[in-house]
Design a protein around this motif. Structure first.
Motif, short mmCIF file in Angstrom:
data_model
loop_
_atom_site.label_atom_id
_atom_site.label_comp_id
_atom_site.label_asym_id
_atom_site.label_seq_id
_atom_site.Cartn_x
_atom_site.Cartn_y
_atom_site.Cartn_z
N GLU A 87 16.11 -10.67 -5.55
CA GLU A 87 15.44 -9.53 -6.17
C GLU A 87 15.08 -9.85 -7.62
O GLU A 87 15.70 -10.72 -8.24
N ALA A 88 14.09 -9.14 -8.13
CA ALA A 88 13.73 -9.23 -9.55
C ALA A 88 14.08 -7.90 -10.20
O ALA A 88 13.53 -6.86 -9.82
N LYS A 89 15.00 -7.94 -11.15
CA LYS A 89 15.49 -6.69 -11.76
C LYS A 89 14.48 -6.08 -12.72
O LYS A 89 14.48 -4.87 -12.93
N VAL A 90 13.64 -6.91 -13.35
CA VAL A 90 12.66 -6.41 -14.33
C VAL A 90 11.30 -7.02 -14.03
O VAL A 90 11.20 -8.11 -13.43
N PRO A 91 10.19 -6.36 -14.42
CA PRO A 91 8.83 -6.87 -14.13
C PRO A 91 8.59 -8.26 -14.70
O PRO A 91 7.91 -9.08 -14.06
N GLU A 92 9.14 -8.56 -15.89
CA GLU A 92 8.93 -9.88 -16.48
C GLU A 92 9.52 -10.98 -15.60
O GLU A 92 8.94 -12.07 -15.46
N LEU A 93 10.66 -10.68 -14.99
CA LEU A 93 11.30 -11.64 -14.11
C LEU A 93 10.47 -11.83 -12.83
O LEU A 93 10.34 -12.95 -12.33
N ALA A 94 9.91 -10.75 -12.33
CA ALA A 94 9.07 -10.83 -11.13
C ALA A 94 7.86 -11.72 -11.39
O ALA A 94 7.50 -12.57 -10.57
N GLU A 95 7.22 -11.53 -12.55
CA GLU A 95 6.07 -12.36 -12.90
C GLU A 95 6.46 -13.83 -13.03
O GLU A 95 5.72 -14.72 -12.61
N HIS A 96 7.64 -14.07 -13.58
CA HIS A 96 8.16 -15.43 -13.74
C HIS A 96 8.37 -16.10 -12.38
O HIS A 96 7.99 -17.26 -12.18
N TYR A 97 8.94 -15.37 -11.43
CA TYR A 97 9.18 -15.93 -10.10
C TYR A 97 7.87 -16.31 -9.41
O TYR A 97 7.78 -17.36 -8.75
N CYS A 108 6.96 -15.58 -3.01
CA CYS A 108 6.12 -14.63 -2.28
C CYS A 108 6.80 -13.27 -2.21
O CYS A 108 7.99 -13.20 -1.85
N PRO A 109 6.09 -12.18 -2.52
CA PRO A 109 6.69 -10.84 -2.44
C PRO A 109 7.05 -10.47 -1.01
O PRO A 109 6.38 -10.85 -0.05
N LEU A 110 8.14 -9.70 -0.87
CA LEU A 110 8.58 -9.17 0.41
C LEU A 110 8.62 -7.64 0.32
O LEU A 110 8.66 -7.08 -0.78
N PRO A 111 8.62 -6.94 1.45
CA PRO A 111 8.79 -5.48 1.40
C PRO A 111 10.10 -5.13 0.70
O PRO A 111 11.14 -5.71 1.00
N SER A 112 10.05 -4.17 -0.22
CA SER A 112 11.25 -3.81 -0.98
C SER A 112 11.92 -2.54 -0.46
O SER A 112 13.06 -2.24 -0.84
N PHE A 113 11.21 -1.77 0.37
CA PHE A 113 11.76 -0.55 0.97
C PHE A 113 12.33 0.41 -0.08
O PHE A 113 13.39 1.00 0.10
N GLY A 114 11.63 0.51 -1.20
CA GLY A 114 12.02 1.45 -2.24
C GLY A 114 13.03 0.93 -3.23
O GLY A 114 13.35 1.60 -4.21
N GLY A 115 13.56 -0.28 -3.03
CA GLY A 115 14.54 -0.85 -3.95
C GLY A 115 13.88 -1.78 -4.94
O GLY A 115 12.67 -1.70 -5.20
N ALA A 116 14.67 -2.68 -5.52
CA ALA A 116 14.13 -3.67 -6.46
C ALA A 116 13.17 -4.59 -5.73
O ALA A 116 13.35 -4.88 -4.54
N PRO A 117 12.12 -5.07 -6.42
CA PRO A 117 11.16 -6.00 -5.79
C PRO A 117 11.88 -7.23 -5.23
O PRO A 117 12.72 -7.82 -5.91
N ARG A 118 11.55 -7.59 -4.00
CA ARG A 118 12.18 -8.71 -3.32
C ARG A 118 11.18 -9.85 -3.15
O ARG A 118 9.99 -9.63 -2.96
#
Length: 231
Positions: free
Chosen positions: A140-150, A157-167
């Motif tokens: 998971e990516a806890k913050v948007p900056e981390l998601a962009e970094h990944y 590759c993004p996965l369905p998060s089902f309402g939780g943190a981006p996976r």
């Protein structure tokens, strides 16, 4: 790869030898990854206090495999928790935390060491290979900056998060590119190669071959129609 020499046979082996970078001079620092001990977890509650207590009941759950990343001098640099999901053919990286001196949430850009996350993700890929999961890891990516970094730096590759943190998922060529950076080729006598080393090398070769094939297929799909050969 095996080659004959005058007094027998030698084998060139790819060995997992991780390293991190010292921020002030970008010096490579060799590190080792071992099972987390109770003393390692207890250190997170001492000054300087870590962001998370690794003595908590949640992290201490038996479902997680917990590891400590230390320098060769014994300095505790980071802790990581992994969940082996063999039925889902993947390893989930539950949590990674750096020491306070290298945690960007605490010290911002003035980190003592860099490359900690990459090494512990690479170790998750190694665990995935060891358990027959083909090198696939999720996190998971806890913050948007981390998601962009990944996405930008790791090719996640993004996965369905089902309402939780981006996976996100790392597999195939993207996982291989991270994993092989922690490898060095070493020469040793073939008679000294252990059964576990032989097993790992066989899985590693299969992982690289499948990853390269996956990458070729992905690039093939992204080519313009006019460049594709007629079937």
């Amino acid at each position: 790869m095996i080659r004959d020499v005058a007094f027998g046979k030698e084998v060139y082996m790819a060995r997992f030898i991780p390293f991190i970078l010292k921020t002030d001079d970008e010096q490579k620092i060799g590190v080792r990854i071992t099972r987390m001990k109770k003393a390692d977890a207890a250190q997170t509650e001492k000054e300087p206090v870590w962001q998370t207590s690794w003595m908590s009941a949640y992290i201490q759950k038996d479902a997680f495999e917990k590891y400590a990343l230390k320098t060769m001098d014994g300095e505790l640099v980071a802790l990581a928790a992994y969940e082996i999901l063999e039925n889902d053919v993947m390893v989930h990286i539950t949590y990674i935390e750096s020491q306070p001196e290298s945690n960007p949430t605490i010290v911002g850009h003035s980190k003592r060491y860099q490359g900690i996350g990459r090494v512990l993700i690479a170790y998750g890929i190694k665990l995935s290979i060891d358990h027959g999961c083909g090198g696939t890891v999720t996190f998971e990516a806890k913050v948007p900056e981390l998601a962009e970094h990944y996405i930008r730096d790791y090719g996640a590759c993004p996965l369905p998060s089902f309402g939780g943190a981006p996976r996100y998922e790392l597999s195939g060529e993207a996982a291989m590119n991270i994993f092989v950076r922690c490898f060095r080729w070493m020469q040793k006598s073939i008679s000294s190669v252990t059964r576990n080393e032989r097993r790992f090398i066989a899985r590693f070769i299969r992982f690289v071959a499948v990853s390269m094939l996956h990458g070729l297929r992905q690039r093939r799909r992204s080519e313009p129609l006019w460049r594709k050969r007629p079937v």
